[in-house]
Design a protein around this motif. Structure first.
Motif, PDB file in Angstrom:
ATOM      1  N   ILE A  38      -6.643  -1.345   8.789  1.00  0.00           N
ATOM      2  CA  ILE A  38      -5.110  -1.203   9.634  1.00  0.00           C
ATOM      3  C   ILE A  38      -5.330  -2.464  10.207  1.00  0.00           C
ATOM      4  CG2 ILE A  38      -4.288  -0.891  12.040  1.00  0.00           C
ATOM      5  CD1 ILE A  38      -4.895   2.181  11.366  1.00  0.00           C
ATOM      6  N   LEU A  39      -4.154  -3.223  10.145  1.00  0.00           N
ATOM      7  CA  LEU A  39      -4.157  -5.055  10.369  1.00  0.00           C
ATOM      8  C   LEU A  39      -2.964  -4.941  11.320  1.00  0.00           C
ATOM      9  CD1 LEU A  39      -5.524  -7.345   7.659  1.00  0.00           C
ATOM     10  CD2 LEU A  39      -6.576  -7.011  10.030  1.00  0.00           C
ATOM     11  N   LEU A  40      -3.462  -5.574  12.827  1.00  0.00           N
ATOM     12  CA  LEU A  40      -1.767  -5.964  13.265  1.00  0.00           C
ATOM     13  C   LEU A  40      -2.014  -7.238  13.838  1.00  0.00           C
ATOM     14  CD1 LEU A  40      -2.579  -3.633  16.284  1.00  0.00           C
ATOM     15  CD2 LEU A  40      -1.511  -2.786  14.242  1.00  0.00           C
ATOM     16  N   GLU A  43       3.805  -5.764  13.723  1.00  0.00           N
ATOM     17  CA  GLU A  43       4.335  -5.462  12.959  1.00  0.00           C
ATOM     18  C   GLU A  43       2.242  -4.914  12.727  1.00  0.00           C
ATOM     19  OE1 GLU A  43       7.483  -6.727  10.214  1.00  0.00           O
ATOM     20  OE2 GLU A  43       5.954  -7.968  10.028  1.00  0.00           O
ATOM     21  N   ALA A  44       2.349  -3.738  11.944  1.00  0.00           N
ATOM     22  CA  ALA A  44       1.196  -3.301  11.991  1.00  0.00           C
ATOM     23  C   ALA A  44       1.092  -3.553  10.066  1.00  0.00           C
ATOM     24  CB  ALA A  44       0.889  -2.356  11.908  1.00  0.00           C
ATOM     25  N   LEU A  45       0.147  -3.497   9.675  1.00  0.00           N
ATOM     26  CA  LEU A  45      -0.119  -3.735   7.799  1.00  0.00           C
ATOM     27  C   LEU A  45      -1.392  -2.607   7.581  1.00  0.00           C
ATOM     28  CD1 LEU A  45      -0.228  -7.071   7.143  1.00  0.00           C
ATOM     29  CD2 LEU A  45       1.514  -5.791   6.430  1.00  0.00           C
ATOM     30  N   VAL A  46      -0.875  -1.605   6.978  1.00  0.00           N
ATOM     31  CA  VAL A  46      -1.940  -0.402   6.909  1.00  0.00           C
ATOM     32  C   VAL A  46      -1.992  -0.197   5.684  1.00  0.00           C
ATOM     33  CG1 VAL A  46      -1.864   2.450   7.528  1.00  0.00           C
ATOM     34  CG2 VAL A  46      -0.658   0.946   8.734  1.00  0.00           C
ATOM     35  N   GLY A  47      -3.557  -0.002   5.150  1.00  0.00           N
ATOM     36  CA  GLY A  47      -3.702  -0.021   3.526  1.00  0.00           C
ATOM     37  C   GLY A  47      -4.319   2.055   3.990  1.00  0.00           C
ATOM     38  N   THR A  48      -4.411   2.475   1.963  1.00  0.00           N
ATOM     39  CA  THR A  48      -5.116   2.962   1.187  1.00  0.00           C
ATOM     40  C   THR A  48      -5.857   2.812   0.394  1.00  0.00           C
ATOM     41  OG1 THR A  48      -3.592   4.165   0.197  1.00  0.00           O
ATOM     42  CG2 THR A  48      -3.658   4.791   2.642  1.00  0.00           C
ATOM     43  N   PRO A  49      -6.298   2.971  -0.241  1.00  0.00           N
ATOM     44  CA  PRO A  49      -6.940   2.639  -1.253  1.00  0.00           C
ATOM     45  C   PRO A  49      -6.166   2.212  -2.177  1.00  0.00           C
ATOM     46  CG  PRO A  49      -8.752   4.394  -0.635  1.00  0.00           C
ATOM     47  CD  PRO A  49      -7.223   4.238   0.423  1.00  0.00           C
ATOM     48  N   LEU A  50      -4.648   3.624  -2.594  1.00  0.00           N
ATOM     49  CA  LEU A  50      -3.638   2.922  -3.423  1.00  0.00           C
ATOM     50  C   LEU A  50      -2.849   1.943  -2.792  1.00  0.00           C
ATOM     51  CD1 LEU A  50      -3.584   6.831  -4.847  1.00  0.00           C
ATOM     52  CD2 LEU A  50      -4.870   4.576  -5.421  1.00  0.00           C
ATOM     53  N   SER A  51      -2.410   2.313  -1.877  1.00  0.00           N
ATOM     54  CA  SER A  51      -1.188   1.769  -0.905  1.00  0.00           C
ATOM     55  C   SER A  51      -1.225   0.581   0.247  1.00  0.00           C
ATOM     56  CB  SER A  51       0.238   2.819  -0.927  1.00  0.00           C
ATOM     57  OG  SER A  51       0.550   3.719  -1.721  1.00  0.00           O
ATOM     58  N   LEU A  52      -0.139  -0.587   0.206  1.00  0.00           N
ATOM     59  CA  LEU A  52      -0.343  -0.787   1.561  1.00  0.00           C
ATOM     60  C   LEU A  52       1.407  -0.463   2.328  1.00  0.00           C
ATOM     61  CD1 LEU A  52      -0.663  -3.474   3.340  1.00  0.00           C
ATOM     62  CD2 LEU A  52       0.122  -5.284   1.451  1.00  0.00           C
ATOM     63  N   VAL A  53       1.779  -0.316   3.220  1.00  0.00           N
ATOM     64  CA  VAL A  53       2.928  -0.006   4.028  1.00  0.00           C
ATOM     65  C   VAL A  53       2.416  -1.490   5.315  1.00  0.00           C
ATOM     66  CG1 VAL A  53       4.176   1.146   5.924  1.00  0.00           C
ATOM     67  CG2 VAL A  53       3.126   2.474   3.768  1.00  0.00           C
ATOM     68  N   LYS A  54       3.942  -1.617   5.261  1.00  0.00           N
ATOM     69  CA  LYS A  54       3.899  -2.507   6.579  1.00  0.00           C
ATOM     70  C   LYS A  54       4.738  -1.825   7.798  1.00  0.00           C
ATOM     71  CE  LYS A  54       6.630  -5.973   6.115  1.00  0.00           C
ATOM     72  NZ  LYS A  54       7.096  -7.443   6.492  1.00  0.00           N
TER      73      LYS A  54
END
Length: 802
Positions: free
Chosen positions: A476-478, A482-493
């Motif tokens: 999780i990066l702020l 905005e928040a940049l949220v990641g998993t081993p498979l995806s990235l969401v903003k």
């Protein structure tokens, strides 16, 4: 046979409407952007985030690749392939490792400050590091065209799943990782810089005992406000097996360790080892219940006053080694508290009595302290000049006597948090200054939770399902609201704050800590950063516009066995309580009330809060009336159903009895014929002797499946609206906004149809199956093809609604 067919059809419909925990980011509006593995040409296993806050470029360390993404436009991205040669991969597999693990997992990305990125990967269990040119976004190569690489041992873990942390301090890399192929040796080390100054921890269980590294932080002292000339420090957070507890089982404890940036080891004792390594226990304990959380999973470092290193706080996610279910807590520790413990007494194990005591005397200068002006004046301008007695003491006493203690900011049952980020908001109301802490928490089921903390009160504002339930949040990066949220498979903003989601004054008031303000004339919720409304003023404001203390009575029609969550929105930090029927089965979830529906649970539930003041009567925040849903009709249906099942049972039982007798007679007759014909009289006598044998206990016939009245019409998880009439699936793809009128949730355990079928076939004395018709066999085969019944109870297809 019609009953069997009907049962199969109902079961198909049941499985097809089971709500799923999976959710996509596209379900939540145009403000959310998402990238998946397909967008990265099949690259996945994203484990490392590195953000350039000037350019807005996000660098992702993945399997066999490094990817650069423009946070302003996620469609703009570049990729570098960094894979393992085929020969090296085969050699790794020959050593007993799997094909997947014998690839290159990029676990470290750090800026070097000269236009390059230092990247390290597992490289088939032989860690290697390379240099990435940021301008051209390419791996640096030698003149002969080969890739410029150096060993990554001590800088990067060998195995992709090993716990690991690293931090760059003044261009020098400090790491906490395993240091051998088997993963049995652990080091906290200065991994780069001058070769003679690359030092590490002592190989002793008193220093590190089977640790699981979590996080690290570099605390740079303020040059303008550092009168004692204190050295810069690096802090490491981890969980290890405690050696100070003499128990039969391994007790895990969370730790914080500290080393000093100017430490270069000792001259004779502790050569190439830390002379400033000290560690202390972190305690996250709920004093009211006595529950202690002893496993640390993530830490986020933030300065409460930007630019002031002394205001640094560490927010940690904890779980419990002793709890079977999912449980998470968040505790916060200040740098001041940690420093106080590090300057306190040491802990020592007295060999004669096997007790830990405070060692005496402590040599001078104090062991483990960082370089400062006072030490330099005494002639100790380097750790190389420290006396042996000081170095011997710190070698044998790395653990501090006192612990750093904190009470949880929040505790959540049924949730496992995996990642944490924190935002702080300072605002003024009149002459008062308020600081609001917002916790952005990622779960192991791909969700993002937002929790606002004001003083001792923590309020769950929002739950956002972003990924499938199989994708745990690991980054999780702020950045720029905005928040940049990641998993081993995806990235969401997604936006950090979206006040437009809160459609009533009450719900908007609950999100006031985010800067959301309700406008009565426009009847909408807008973002006004820096503006804070006092709790009492907020109550009067909402009360003026919507009659806050006179809510309508919401009637909820329920059936027995359901679990209902009655919501109560708290606007002020003052307490709330519930008036409820006596002998009802309830449980509190913050201010909400979970009710198990029984005969004694029916009646009126009223939530009362001390909103206006202690001298004023409590405000009635919510009122619910629980009544049975058509009890008379339910009884008639049950009676008719019981008669139907009883008649079916009798018919199928008699049919099974007759078919069983005929089957036994035919078997005996066939066996008699094989033994030799001509003995018809004896055969008949034996056959007549077999028929009365059915007086013995017999296995259930095929009708027994229907005779037990399988309750196929049970309600599954759902959510009632504010009026209690409509039911929505729990997995409805929308943001779950916690409010007063839309927070009712139901849950009821489903029927395990697979287990209803299991055991219906019983082998007879001669190995033949009794009482199982061809229609039932076909139905069972069709049941086995259903995904929700294959090897698991139907309840696993559901999602808890609480």
């Amino acid at each position: 046979m019609k009953s069997v067919t009907g049962l199969f059809v109902v079961s198909v419909l049941l499985c097809s409407t089971i709500p799923s925990r999976s959710a996509t980011a596209n379900s939540y509006g145009a403000d959310i952007s998402r990238l998946g593995s397909a967008d990265f040409s099949g690259v996945n296993n994203f484990s490392t985030f590195l953000l350039d806050r000037v350019s807005g470029m996000l660098y992702l360390g993945a399997r066999d690749a490094v990817i650069a993404v423009d946070t302003a436009n996620l469609s703009k991205r570049k990729m570098i392939e960094w894979s393992v040669p085929e020969e090296k991969r085969k050699s790794c597999v020959a050593k007993g490792k799997t094909e997947d693990d014998c690839k290159n997992y990029v676990r470290l990305l750090e800026f070097l400050g000269d236009g390059r990125i230092y990247a390290c990967g597992t490289f088939a269990f032989d860690p290697q590091c390379a240099f990435i040119n940021i301008s051209s976004f390419s791996l640096e190569k030698h003149e002969d065209g080969s890739m410029k690489m150096e060993t990554g041992k001590g800088k990067c873990p060998f195995e992709p799943s090993q716990h690991y942390t690293a931090v760059m301090a003044g261009g020098t890399l400090y790491t906490a990782a395993t240091s051998n192929f088997l993963g049995t040796m652990y080091d906290i080390s200065r991994a780069t810089g001058i070769e003679q100054e690359r030092i590490r921890t002592e190989q002793s269980i008193n220093w590190l005992s089977d640790p699981e590294f979590v996080s690290s932080a570099f605390i740079l002292e303020d040059e303008k406000n550092n009168p004692t000339g204190e050295d810069d420090k690096i802090y490491f957070f981890f969980t290890e097996v405690a050696k100070e507890y003499d128990l039969y089982t391994k007790v895990k404890v969370p730790r914080v360790a500290r080393v000093c940036k100017s430490d270069v080891g000792g001259m004779k004792t502790l050569q190439r080892r830390w002379t400033t390594f000290l560690k202390a226990q972190l305690v996250c304990e709920d004093r009211a219940s006595g529950q202690r959380f002893n496993v640390l999973t993530d830490v986020f470092t933030v300065q409460h006053q930007p630019g002031d290193p002394s205001s640094t706080h560490f927010y940690g996610i904890f779980t419990s080694q002793w709890e079977r279910g999912e449980l998470s807590a968040v505790c916060v520790y200040s740098l001041e508290e940690i420093t106080k413990v590090m300057n306190g007494p040491f802990k020592e194990l007295k060999k004669t009595c096997e007790n830990w005591i405070n060692p005496e005397p402590i040599p001078t200068p104090r062991p483990g302290q960082c370089l400062n002006s006072a030490l330099i004046e005494q002639g100790f301008e380097s750790s190389l000049k420290l006396p042996d007695k000081v170095l011997t003491f710190v070698r044998d006493h790395p653990l501090m006597e006192n612990s750093v203690v904190a009470a949880p900011l929040m505790i959540r049952n049924g949730i496992t948090y995996t990642k944490l980020a924190v935002t702080l908001t300072m605002a003024s109301s009149g002459l008062k200054q308020h600081m609001t802490t917002v916790l952005h928490l990622g779960t192991d089921h791909g969700e993002l939770h937002k929790v606002a903390v004001v003083g001792p009160n923590a309020t769950l504002i929002e739950e956002v399902p972003l990924f499938s339930a199989q994708e745990p949040v690991n980054n999780i990066l702020l950045y720029k609201d905005e928040a940049l949220v990641g998993t081993p498979l995806s990235l969401v903003k997604l936006p950090i704050v979206d006040c437009s989601l809160y459609s009533t004054c009450e719900v908007c008031a609950r999100a006031r800590s985010l800067g959301c303000v309700w406008r009565h004339n426009e009847r909408d919720c807008v973002l006004k950063p820096g503006e804070v409304v006092e709790a009492d003023d907020l109550v009067r404001q909402c009360n003026k516009g919507e009659g806050l203390c006179s809510p309508p009575v919401i009637e909820i029609r329920v059936v027995k066995g359901l679990r209902v969550l009655l919501s109560c929105v708290q606007l002020s930090p003052r307490p709330c309580h519930w008036d409820q029927p006596p002998y009802s089965h309830t449980r509190r979830h913050n201010n909400d009330l979970e009710v198990q529906v029984t005969e004694k649970s029916l009646g009126t539930y009223v939530c009362l809060c001390d909103e206006i003041g202690r001298d004023q009567p409590p405000c009635r925040r919510a009122e619910y009336q629980l009544t049975l849903d058509n009890p008379s009709m339910e009884g008639n249906v049950a009676t008719a159903g019981g008669r139907h099942f009883l008649a079916s049972h009798i018919i199928f039982f008699v049919g099974g009895f007759v078919l069983g007798g005929i089957l036994l007679f035919l078997i005996y007759k066939r066996q008699g014929g094989m033994r030799g014909g001509g003995h018809s009289s004896s055969t008949l006598e034996k056959g007549q002797d077999l028929l009365p044998s059915t007086d013995t206990p017999q296995s259930p016939s095929s009708a027994s499946l229907l005779s037990e009245a399988v309750p196929l019409t049970e309600k599954r998880n759902g959510t009632l609206n504010g009026h209690g009439h409509n039911m929505l699936p729990a997995g409805h793809n929308s943001r779950h906004i916690y409010s007063n009128s839309s927070g009712l949730k139901l849950q009821e355990s489903a029927v395990n149809l697979a287990e209803e079928l299991d055991g219906r076939e019983r082998a007879g004395p001669d190995g033949e199956e009794e009482g199982l018709g061809e229609g039932l066999r076909e139905m069972e085969e069709e049941f086995s093809k259903l995904p929700c019944l294959r090897g698991a109870p139907l309840a696993q297809c559901e999602e808890s609604s609480i």
